[in-house]
Design an enzyme around this catalytic site. Structure first.
Site, PDB file in Angstrom:
ATOM      1  N   LYS A  45      12.629  -7.281   0.726  1.00 31.43           N
ATOM      2  CA  LYS A  45      13.325  -7.637   1.964  1.00 31.43           C
ATOM      3  C   LYS A  45      14.612  -6.833   2.126  1.00 31.43           C
ATOM      4  O   LYS A  45      14.954  -6.403   3.236  1.00 31.43           O
ATOM      5  CB  LYS A  45      13.617  -9.136   1.975  1.00 31.43           C
ATOM      6  CG  LYS A  45      12.364  -9.999   2.060  1.00 31.43           C
ATOM      7  CD  LYS A  45      12.692 -11.484   1.990  1.00 31.43           C
ATOM      8  CE  LYS A  45      11.429 -12.328   2.088  1.00 31.43           C
ATOM      9  NZ  LYS A  45      11.698 -13.776   2.013  1.00 31.43           N
ATOM     10  N   VAL A  86       2.318   2.914  -2.525  1.00 30.60           N
ATOM     11  CA  VAL A  86       3.419   3.108  -3.476  1.00 30.60           C
ATOM     12  C   VAL A  86       2.941   3.747  -4.779  1.00 30.60           C
ATOM     13  O   VAL A  86       3.728   3.922  -5.702  1.00 30.60           O
ATOM     14  CB  VAL A  86       4.140   1.770  -3.769  1.00 30.60           C
ATOM     15  CG1 VAL A  86       4.819   1.249  -2.527  1.00 30.60           C
ATOM     16  CG2 VAL A  86       3.177   0.737  -4.344  1.00 30.60           C
ATOM     17  N   GLY A  87       1.633   4.053  -4.880  1.00 29.67           N
ATOM     18  CA  GLY A  87       1.154   4.819  -6.028  1.00 29.67           C
ATOM     19  C   GLY A  87       0.516   4.014  -7.132  1.00 29.67           C
ATOM     20  O   GLY A  87       0.432   4.500  -8.264  1.00 29.67           O
ATOM     21  N   LYS A  88       0.006   2.816  -6.840  1.00 28.64           N
ATOM     22  CA  LYS A  88      -0.580   1.987  -7.898  1.00 28.64           C
ATOM     23  C   LYS A  88      -1.842   2.632  -8.470  1.00 28.64           C
ATOM     24  O   LYS A  88      -2.000   2.736  -9.685  1.00 28.64           O
ATOM     25  CB  LYS A  88      -0.899   0.589  -7.342  1.00 28.64           C
ATOM     26  CG  LYS A  88       0.294  -0.164  -6.812  1.00 28.64           C
ATOM     27  CD  LYS A  88      -0.068  -1.559  -6.356  1.00 28.64           C
ATOM     28  CE  LYS A  88      -1.033  -1.571  -5.200  1.00 28.64           C
ATOM     29  NZ  LYS A  88      -0.482  -0.950  -3.975  1.00 28.64           N
ATOM     30  N   THR A  89      -2.741   3.055  -7.582  1.00 29.93           N
ATOM     31  CA  THR A  89      -4.011   3.630  -8.042  1.00 29.93           C
ATOM     32  C   THR A  89      -3.806   4.963  -8.745  1.00 29.93           C
ATOM     33  O   THR A  89      -4.356   5.210  -9.828  1.00 29.93           O
ATOM     34  CB  THR A  89      -4.973   3.801  -6.849  1.00 29.93           C
ATOM     35  OG1 THR A  89      -5.167   2.527  -6.218  1.00 29.93           O
ATOM     36  CG2 THR A  89      -6.312   4.348  -7.309  1.00 29.93           C
ATOM     37  N   SER A  98      10.566 -19.010   4.257  1.00 33.79           N
ATOM     38  CA  SER A  98      11.850 -18.304   4.185  1.00 33.79           C
ATOM     39  C   SER A  98      12.483 -18.039   5.544  1.00 33.79           C
ATOM     40  O   SER A  98      13.593 -17.503   5.609  1.00 33.79           O
ATOM     41  CB  SER A  98      11.678 -16.979   3.432  1.00 33.79           C
ATOM     42  OG  SER A  98      10.813 -16.112   4.131  1.00 33.79           O
ATOM     43  N   PRO A 155       0.826  -1.219   0.000  1.00 33.99           N
ATOM     44  CA  PRO A 155       0.000   0.000   0.000  1.00 33.99           C
ATOM     45  C   PRO A 155       0.856   1.262   0.000  1.00 33.99           C
ATOM     46  O   PRO A 155       1.940   1.299   0.577  1.00 33.99           O
ATOM     47  CB  PRO A 155      -0.801  -0.111   1.310  1.00 33.99           C
ATOM     48  CG  PRO A 155      -0.730  -1.541   1.694  1.00 33.99           C
ATOM     49  CD  PRO A 155       0.574  -2.057   1.188  1.00 33.99           C
TER      50      PRO A 155
END
EC number: 3.4.21.53
Length: 791
Positions: free
Chosen positions: A740, A378-381, A697, A376
């Site tokens: 990571k 990071v500017g996708k929308t 992991s 959430p």
């Protein structure tokens, strides 16, 4: 037990009655009856089937005149009674006849002789037996008695007596010819239309005049009830008449309005719709269907049907059949527009430029469905909106979070009340073009279970081979979606069904580095907040060092949403100071920032890193990007059990068992006494226990913490690691290395161990992060053990 009764006047003479009473035993068996209250001067017929009552009847036959006591329950229940539920007043009865009927039951006729009060219950099995005392009638004033009984008879005669009494055969003849007031009273009591439970007061009342007075009270209550019932019936009848009248008038008014005005209005609507159908570039089959629906609308006289048809035609004609927006064909302009609105995100921008280039070259819309996956903030929308602006297209956004009905995608069939089109065609209608950029936001939040599967409905939408003829249930005609640029967003790809993933091109939008965040804050976010709050960069001054301080001490996120909120808070406080303290400029520095934002929310983890035993920093990939995953291990005297806490998933638990099994199998090489595993319990804990954790992991981290705890060796500070461990100690590849690594750098780590197989992914890590981290690839856990412990 079934009861029947016949109301009779007593046919015993006084002498016969007294002779009978002299022969009655002081202890008698009991028969409990239901459904009706026994009253003296009544002839009872009862069907008896209960075994204990049959034994009671048999016992009564041993006395001279076959006497029994009849009792009722407090609730007149049909169940076998308990002693505590029996009434204490009953009647003395004489068995007149007993006839056997089919199924082993008996039909018994009783004569009710006198009221009695139970003195004591003597036995319960094999039948109930009691001692009792007779309730003698107390007589009052004869004048009062005659006046009361006269008033009762007048009350009964005043109304149709069928409304007040039941079993009316010979009722009036009996009460007119019966000489004894007490007998008249009992006959009236038995016949009154009141609840049998209410008649119990007559059974226990010894005073005759009081019984008559009770009758007057009950008759008055019945009369009030009858009057109330009559009023209610009249109101109901009046209401029905009024409703019928109103319905008739409304229907007549509709007909008049239709003739006078509505008919003309409907004709006007029909002409308008016909003109729209003619002018809209509909495909031939759909135009034919539209004209058919218009014909139905014209001839329909039902308002509900007309409303549905009108809605359908309006929606069909609002769709942008063949209408497209002019695409931007200058790649340089597209690139410039994207860069002006978003910092970084080169992979997505490059893909959009490729899309535009192919379209320019082929003059066709490339059949690509893009899915932007990332944490959430990071500017996708907002990037999808910028893509639409850069390409010169309309933008439509539909949030799929929490959506669970297939009809939300495909629409409802018109046979349903309140039917509506699906979100896809509704979005196309709102865009007013057939080639918008259509954002399917939060596609990983669809609700999918055995009841709901909206993801299956999306398959047709996102399949280039099928969406050329997308069928919405409401429209019931194919619609071409092939020119739409669909862009989906998701936080966590594992929650997206495989069939959907197969139809989309996945593009990862990674977390921002500190350098990225500083650039975004200074070039985009700060300017936006200054504009939103009506101030300029001369009113609020904040340099990059302070922004970095904000990032490290007031935010802990993959994106920049929290940073944006902090800048907005600083802007608000600046506006307040400018107005209240008449300041023209507020300068925010690392020294005075706590004055405006309060104490630091997050400490610099680099300062907290210490050499520890049994505690190692793992690296995790979550919904919110990368994060640290500390693993703590301790052991204590026990029986060799392994305790796992921290809300761990099944895969993570299996990793813990695998790591412990490897250490047990190789304890000699590790310098560990094998007896320690049988004599101690081992506890593995992952902090922040309320947050679910899973994945393979953490195997390398668990193994390192176990060896450190058992051997009491300190682990070097500033280390992090990620990798799946096998029973042979091999370290297998993991996902999300870039996220990571960014999380490790953000948290202040300086060295991370990664699987050798992930060497190919190092290039994806931002250069500034690679330069700050010592990245050590390992293929076996022994390579880790040789480097992590303090010597």
């Amino acid at each position: 037990m079934k009861t029947k009764s016949k109301k009779l006047k007593s046919d015993l003479s006084i002498g016969e009655f007294e002779d009978i009473f002299q022969e009655i035993p002081e202890q008698l068996p009991v028969v409990v009856i239901s459904e009706i209250m026994p009253i003296p001067n009544v002839d009872f017929r009862i069907e008896v089937s209960d075994n204990s009552y049959l034994k009671a009847l048999k016992e009564s036959e041993t006395n001279a005149n076959s006497f029994v006591i009849l009792l009722t329950q407090k609730g007149l229940s049909h169940n076998k009674p308990k002693l505590t539920n029996l009434q204490r007043y009953g009647v003395l009865a004489q068995i007149i006849t007993k006839v056997k009927i089919p199924h082993g039951d008996f039909k018994v006729r009783f004569r009710i002789l006198q009221r009695v009060k139970i003195d004591k219950f003597l036995q319960k099995e094999p039948f109930l037996k009691v001692s009792y005392e007779k309730v003698k009638t107390v007589y009052g004033s004869i004048e009062e008695e005659k006046a009361l009984i006269k008033l009762v008879i007048e009350k009964i005669m005043d109304k149709p007596f069928q409304l007040l009494v039941q079993n009316t055969n010979n009722f009036l003849d009996i009460i007119k010819t019966e000489p004894e007031t007490e007998n008249i009273t009992d006959i009236i009591i038995f016949n009154l239309k009141i609840d049998d439970l209410d008649k119990y007061k007559y059974l226990k009342e010894s005073h005759l005049n009081k019984r008559i007075f009770y009758i007057l009270q009950d008759i008055q209550s019945l009369l009030i009830g009858l009057d109330l019932e009559q009023k209610i019936n009249e109101k109901v009848k009046q209401s029905i008449d009024e409703n019928q009248k109103e319905f008739y008038l409304r229907e007549k008014m509709k007909a008049i309005q239709l003739e006078l005005g509505d008919k003309a209005k409907k004709e006007e609507e029909i002409a308008e719709l016909r003109d729209k159908i003619k002018k809209t570039p509909l495909p031939p089959e759909i135009k034919k269907k539209a004209l058919q629906e218009l014909s139905r609308y014209q001839t329909s006289s039902l308002m509900a049907e007309s409303f549905v048809i009108k809605n359908y035609l309006d929606f069909l004609l609002e769709l942008p059949w063949g209408k497209t927006s002019q695409d931007e064909n200058d790649l340089v302009a597209i690139e410039k527009s994207l860069n002006n609105q978003h910092y970084g995100l080169q992979k997505v921008k490059e893909r959009i430029l490729e899309y535009a280039a192919v379209k320019i070259m082929t003059k066709k819309n490339p059949q690509n469905i893009l899915c932007l996956v990332g944490p959430p903030g990071v500017g996708k929308t907002s990037l999808a909106s910028s893509i639409a602006k850069a390409l010169g297209r309309q933008f439509v956004r539909q949030s799929l979070g929490g959506l669970k009905e297939e009809s939300e995608i495909r629409g409802h069939r018109r046979t349903y009340i309140g039917a509506m089109p699906g979100r896809i065609l509704a979005g196309i209608r709102d865009a007013k073009t057939v080639n918008p950029v259509f954002l399917l936001d939060e596609i990983d939040k669809l609700v999918t279970n055995y009841n709901f599967d909206p993801a299956s409905a999306l398959l047709e939408v996102l399949d280039p081979q099928q969406n050329i003829n997308f069928m919405d249930h409401f429209l019931s005609e194919p619609f071409d979606l092939s020119q739409v640029l669909f862009i989906a967003t998701a936080n966590y790809l594992d929650n997206v069904p495989e069939a959907l993933k197969d139809r989309m091109e996945i593009i990862e939008v990674s977390s921002y580095t500190e350098k990225d965040k500083i650039n975004i804050a200074s070039k985009y976010l700060l300017k936006k907040q200054l504009k939103n709050h009506g101030i300029t960069d001369t009113n609020l001054v904040i340099d990059n060092d302070t922004i970095l301080y904000l990032i490290r001490h007031y935010t802990k996120e993959a994106g920049v949403r929290e940073l944006d909120r902090i800048l907005a808070e600083l802007a608000r406080k600046t506006v307040k100071e400018c107005l209240i303290k008449k300041k023209e400029q507020v300068i925010i520095t690392t020294k005075n920032v706590t004055k405006y934002l309060g104490k630091e929310k997050y400490l610099n983890l680099l300062d907290e890193q210490k050499e520890k035993i049994g505690s190692t920093n793992g690296l995790a990939y979550t919904y919110f990007g990368g994060d640290l995953l500390p693993v703590e291990v301790t052991y204590y005297k026990g029986k060799g059990q392994l305790v796992l806490t921290g809300k761990l998933g099944e895969v993570l638990k299996e990793s813990a068992y695998t790591a412990l099994s490897f250490i047990k199998a190789n304890c000699q090489n590790l310098g560990i006494d094998a007896n320690i595993f049988a004599e101690n319990d081992f506890h593995i804990h992952l902090p922040e226990a309320a947050i679910p954790k899973d994945g393979p992991s953490a195997g390398i981290t668990i193994a390192t913490s176990l060896v450190s705890a058992i051997t009491q060796k300190y682990i070097k500070k500033g280390l992090g690691m990620t990798g799946e461990i096998t029973l042979r100690g091999n370290i297998l590849a993991i996902g999300g290395l870039k996220e990571k690594a960014i999380a490790a750098n953000r948290s202040g780590l300086d060295t991370i161990f990664i699987p050798q197989e992930n060497l190919k992914d190092i290039e994806d890590i931002p250069e500034e992060v690679r330069n700050k981290l010592n990245i050590i690839p390992v293929s076996n856990i022994s390579d880790v053990f040789s480097q992590v412990f303090v010597v």
